[in-house]
Design a protein around this motif. Sequence first.
Motif, short mmCIF file in Angstrom:
data_model
loop_
_atom_site.label_atom_id
_atom_site.label_comp_id
_atom_site.label_asym_id
_atom_site.label_seq_id
_atom_site.Cartn_x
_atom_site.Cartn_y
_atom_site.Cartn_z
N SER A 129 4.56 3.80 5.50
CA SER A 129 4.75 5.16 5.98
C SER A 129 3.44 5.94 5.91
O SER A 129 2.74 5.90 4.90
N ALA A 130 3.11 6.64 6.99
CA ALA A 130 1.84 7.37 7.02
C ALA A 130 1.94 8.57 7.94
O ALA A 130 2.71 8.59 8.91
N THR A 131 1.13 9.58 7.63
CA THR A 131 0.96 10.72 8.51
C THR A 131 -0.51 11.06 8.55
O THR A 131 -1.25 10.79 7.59
N MET A 132 -0.98 11.62 9.68
CA MET A 132 -2.40 11.90 9.84
C MET A 132 -2.59 13.22 10.56
O MET A 132 -1.91 13.51 11.54
N HIS A 133 -3.53 14.03 10.03
CA HIS A 133 -3.86 15.31 10.65
C HIS A 133 -5.35 15.31 10.98
O HIS A 133 -6.19 15.26 10.08
N ILE A 134 -5.65 15.36 12.27
CA ILE A 134 -7.03 15.38 12.74
C ILE A 134 -7.31 16.74 13.36
O ILE A 134 -6.63 17.14 14.32
N TYR A 135 -8.29 17.44 12.82
CA TYR A 135 -8.65 18.76 13.32
C TYR A 135 -9.86 18.64 14.26
O TYR A 135 -10.74 17.81 14.03
N PRO A 136 -9.92 19.47 15.31
CA PRO A 136 -11.06 19.37 16.23
C PRO A 136 -12.37 19.78 15.59
O PRO A 136 -13.43 19.24 15.91
N LYS A 137 -12.32 20.74 14.65
CA LYS A 137 -13.53 21.22 13.98
C LYS A 137 -13.27 21.35 12.49
O LYS A 137 -12.14 21.48 12.05
N GLY A 138 -14.34 21.31 11.74
CA GLY A 138 -14.24 21.41 10.29
C GLY A 138 -15.39 20.75 9.57
O GLY A 138 -15.67 21.03 8.41
N GLY A 139 -16.06 19.82 10.29
CA GLY A 139 -17.19 19.13 9.67
C GLY A 139 -16.75 18.28 8.49
O GLY A 139 -15.64 17.77 8.45
N HIS A 140 -17.63 18.18 7.53
CA HIS A 140 -17.37 17.33 6.36
C HIS A 140 -17.37 18.18 5.10
O HIS A 140 -18.10 19.15 4.97
N GLY A 141 -16.53 17.78 4.15
CA GLY A 141 -16.55 18.40 2.84
C GLY A 141 -16.00 19.81 2.80
O GLY A 141 -16.53 20.66 2.08
N PHE A 142 -14.90 20.06 3.52
CA PHE A 142 -14.39 21.43 3.60
C PHE A 142 -13.42 21.79 2.48
O PHE A 142 -12.95 22.92 2.39
N THR A 147 0.85 -1.19 0.00
CA THR A 147 0.00 0.00 0.00
C THR A 147 0.88 1.24 0.00
O THR A 147 1.88 1.29 0.73
N PRO A 148 0.57 2.25 -0.80
CA PRO A 148 1.46 3.42 -0.92
C PRO A 148 1.54 4.22 0.38
O PRO A 148 0.62 4.17 1.21
N PRO A 149 2.62 4.98 0.57
CA PRO A 149 2.69 5.93 1.69
C PRO A 149 1.43 6.80 1.69
O PRO A 149 0.95 7.21 0.62
N THR A 150 0.90 7.05 2.89
CA THR A 150 -0.45 7.62 2.99
C THR A 150 -0.49 8.86 3.88
O THR A 150 0.10 8.88 4.97
N PHE A 151 -1.21 9.87 3.41
CA PHE A 151 -1.51 11.10 4.14
C PHE A 151 -3.01 11.10 4.42
O PHE A 151 -3.82 10.94 3.50
N LEU A 152 -3.39 11.28 5.69
CA LEU A 152 -4.80 11.27 6.08
C LEU A 152 -5.19 12.61 6.69
O LEU A 152 -4.43 13.21 7.46
N LEU A 153 -6.40 13.05 6.36
CA LEU A 153 -6.92 14.34 6.82
C LEU A 153 -8.39 14.16 7.21
O LEU A 153 -9.18 13.59 6.44
N HIS A 154 -8.75 14.65 8.40
CA HIS A 154 -10.13 14.49 8.85
C HIS A 154 -10.42 15.52 9.95
O HIS A 154 -9.50 16.08 10.55
N ALA A 155 -11.71 15.75 10.21
CA ALA A 155 -12.14 16.59 11.33
C ALA A 155 -12.88 15.72 12.34
O ALA A 155 -13.69 14.87 11.97
N THR A 156 -12.61 15.97 13.61
CA THR A 156 -13.22 15.17 14.67
C THR A 156 -14.73 15.31 14.68
O THR A 156 -15.46 14.36 14.99
N HIS A 193 -8.16 27.57 10.88
CA HIS A 193 -7.54 26.35 11.39
C HIS A 193 -7.30 25.32 10.29
O HIS A 193 -6.38 24.52 10.36
N LEU A 194 -8.15 25.33 9.26
CA LEU A 194 -8.07 24.31 8.22
C LEU A 194 -7.23 24.71 7.02
O LEU A 194 -6.73 23.85 6.29
N LYS A 195 -7.07 26.00 6.79
CA LYS A 195 -6.53 26.48 5.52
C LYS A 195 -5.09 26.03 5.25
O LYS A 195 -4.64 26.09 4.10
N ASP A 196 -4.39 25.59 6.27
CA ASP A 196 -2.99 25.20 6.07
C ASP A 196 -2.81 23.71 5.78
O ASP A 196 -1.68 23.26 5.61
N TRP A 197 -3.92 22.95 5.74
CA TRP A 197 -3.74 21.50 5.56
C TRP A 197 -3.04 21.19 4.24
O TRP A 197 -2.25 20.23 4.16
#
Length: 303
Positions: free
Chosen positions: A266-279, A234-243, A287-291
């Motif tokens: 290899s993987a990295t993950m960024h979980i934001y406290p707020k943002g909802g879905h489909g941002f 499986t390829p190296p993975t970047f994950l992004l989500h809001a809680t 808070h989200l604009k730098d992802w």
Amino acid sequence: MKNKLLLLLLVLVNNVTAQDTIISLWPKGKIPNHIESQEKELHEQNEILRISKVQVPTIEVYLPSKRDATGEAVLIFPGGGYGILAYDWEGTDIAKFFNSKGIAGIVVKYRLPSDVSQKDKKYVPLIDAQRAIRLVRSNAEQFNLKSNKIGIIGFSAGGHLASTLGTHFNEKVYKAVDDIDNESARPDFMALGYPVISFGELTHQGSKRNLIGKNASIHIVDYFSNEKQVTEQTPPTFLLHATDDTVVPVENSLLFYKAVKEKGVSATMHIYPKGGHGFGLGLHDEHLKDWSDLLIDWMVSLR
């Protein structure tokens, strides 16, 4: 009058340079798993361009200037619950961002599951995804790309498709139609934005229902629960989500991160406290604009 004509000319030139080319995924008359029907592709523009009932899948290629080009490319899979494609919000807007970083952005207009125009709808998005990355690889020289620097990104249900490609790239889900199908379908890296991953209890029911129906077997549910399909390849993975995502629970990303970690991927993950879905790019959220910059930093680390 002359000023108006000049302005019109500038607009036309800008449009031509911004959109490089649109290429059909398949030779005419050779689209796998396709049934001729009266179903018509729909484009609806409100705040977002929504495309549904895709009949002729394509890639839309946005290339940076050769002087700025890194040689990398990212195929982009817009979301929309496998019912529509949020084509600009999670497609062309993302491609233009990548261009600003010297990276080719390639939007995939993939077919959405249909009982009218397809023989076995559940495999159709994966069929188009495999073909799309093979088509890009086969044109690497023409697009000024390095064939080993071609990755993918997907959002929501597009994230499910991206993770399906990242875990099922070696599977033969269609018969080869030409030499392009000899190319590898493995992405060199993979980014998943608020993705649907599991078709278990934590899934987005609409995406699951649209792809595999209401009464799919346990085997099919597991096949498309991509946290269960991760391997060492499986390829190296970047994950992004809001809680606080109430549409696709954040646990989808957590499950996939755990799975790739256990396989030594290899993987990295960024979980934001707020943002909802489909941002999308999240440009209006401090808070989200730098992802997206975090994504570029991660891509640089892979070079």
